[in-house]
Design a protein around this motif. Structure first.
Motif, PDB file in Angstrom:
ATOM      1  N   ARG A  18      -4.592   7.736   1.547  1.00  0.00           N
ATOM      2  CA  ARG A  18      -5.839   7.192   0.980  1.00  0.00           C
ATOM      3  C   ARG A  18      -5.570   5.959   0.140  1.00  0.00           C
ATOM      4  NH1 ARG A  18      -8.052  10.423  -3.940  1.00  0.00           N
ATOM      5  NH2 ARG A  18      -6.134   9.462  -4.705  1.00  0.00           N
ATOM      6  N   ASN A  68     -11.927   6.150   0.081  1.00  0.00           N
ATOM      7  CA  ASN A  68     -11.753   7.594  -0.011  1.00  0.00           C
ATOM      8  C   ASN A  68     -11.490   8.209   1.365  1.00  0.00           C
ATOM      9  OD1 ASN A  68     -11.631   9.988  -1.586  1.00  0.00           O
ATOM     10  ND2 ASN A  68     -13.675  10.563  -0.869  1.00  0.00           N
ATOM     11  N   ASP A 125     -10.279  11.974   2.534  1.00  0.00           N
ATOM     12  CA  ASP A 125     -10.831  12.570   1.324  1.00  0.00           C
ATOM     13  C   ASP A 125      -9.908  13.715   0.893  1.00  0.00           C
ATOM     14  OD1 ASP A 125     -12.287  14.191  -0.505  1.00  0.00           O
ATOM     15  OD2 ASP A 125     -14.191  13.527   0.351  1.00  0.00           O
TER      16      ASP A 125
END
Length: 238
Positions: A15, A21, A24
């Motif tokens: 990330r 993001n 995630d």
């Protein structure tokens, strides 16, 4: 039964390499729980190159399995752990610029410091594990500091496993037996993988928990995340 705690640091590395993001980290951790892991581990470092302090707070709000936060107990780390109040904190003596953990504590030389830190976490009901090399004296020293568990640093085992599994595991068996004599619970972590995990647990079946990140995330590139979590669980049950 040995529990599997999955370290999600490497997901955060991906990330952070692009910003945003994706992937995630929080969703991935929830998926890992759903796929059968017994816990989630994070190791936030001061430079925030993977897991960030805000990730730790976000994970605490949603995780339903055991949450283990590991790291060097510098003041900001201590404050974070006391704020989040995870199931377990694992104390690791890594330098700020360390690529990854590379040694256990000298629990004898650092007894006063570790005793004080452990007591602070115990006041909040947090289980304390101390990261140690497979040396009986260091295991006994962790008990003297008031720790609930030790985590054996398994890099040497993983490095030497291919040449001689029996020789590689021998010091770990001795350290694990010392932990049992001291009344300490037992964790293990670092470079454990699908090739060497079952043998290690077979020789030390009273291991309470293994923490695995790098190898598991690498395997997930080939096998998929859900399948990989289950492959590791099958190794623990082998």
């Amino acid at each position: 039964m040995t529990k599997l705690s999955v370290n999600v640091n490497k997901i955060a590395v991906i990330r952070n390499s692009r910003g945003g993001n994706m992937p995630d980290v929080v969703r991935a951790a929830q998926d890992i729980e759903r796929f059968g892991a017994d816990g989630i581990t994070v190791h936030p470092r001061p430079d925030a190159r993977h897991i960030r302090y805000d990730d730790v707070r976000a994970l605490k709000r949603v995780l339903t399995t055991e949450f283990n936060i590991e790291g060097n107990p510098i003041p900001s780390f201590i404050d974070l752990v006391l704020e989040v109040c995870p199931t377990q904190v694992t104390l690791v003596p890594d330098a700020p610029d360390a690529i990854t953990s590379n040694a256990g504590w000298n629990t004898v030389a650092n007894r006063d410091f570790l005793t004080g830190v452990t007591a602070r976490f115990h006041e909040r009901g947090i289980r304390v594990s101390i990261f140690v090399d497979p040396v009986a004296e260091m295991v006994a020293g962790a008990r003297a500091c008031g720790a609930d568990r030790v985590e054996l640093y398994t890099e040497a085992y993983a490095r030497e496993y291919a040449a001689s599994p029996e020789r590689a595991v021998a010091p770990y068996v001795a350290a694990a037996e010392e932990a049992r004599r001291q009344g300490l619970d037992l964790n293990a972590g670092h470079d454990l993988n699908l090739e060497n995990l079952a043998y290690y647990i077979g020789r030390i079946p009273w291991t309470d928990e293994v923490s695995i990140g790098h190898a598991l995330i690498c395997d997930a590139l080939y096998y998929g995340l859900e399948n990989t979590v289950q492959l590791y669980q099958r190794q623990l049950k082998h």
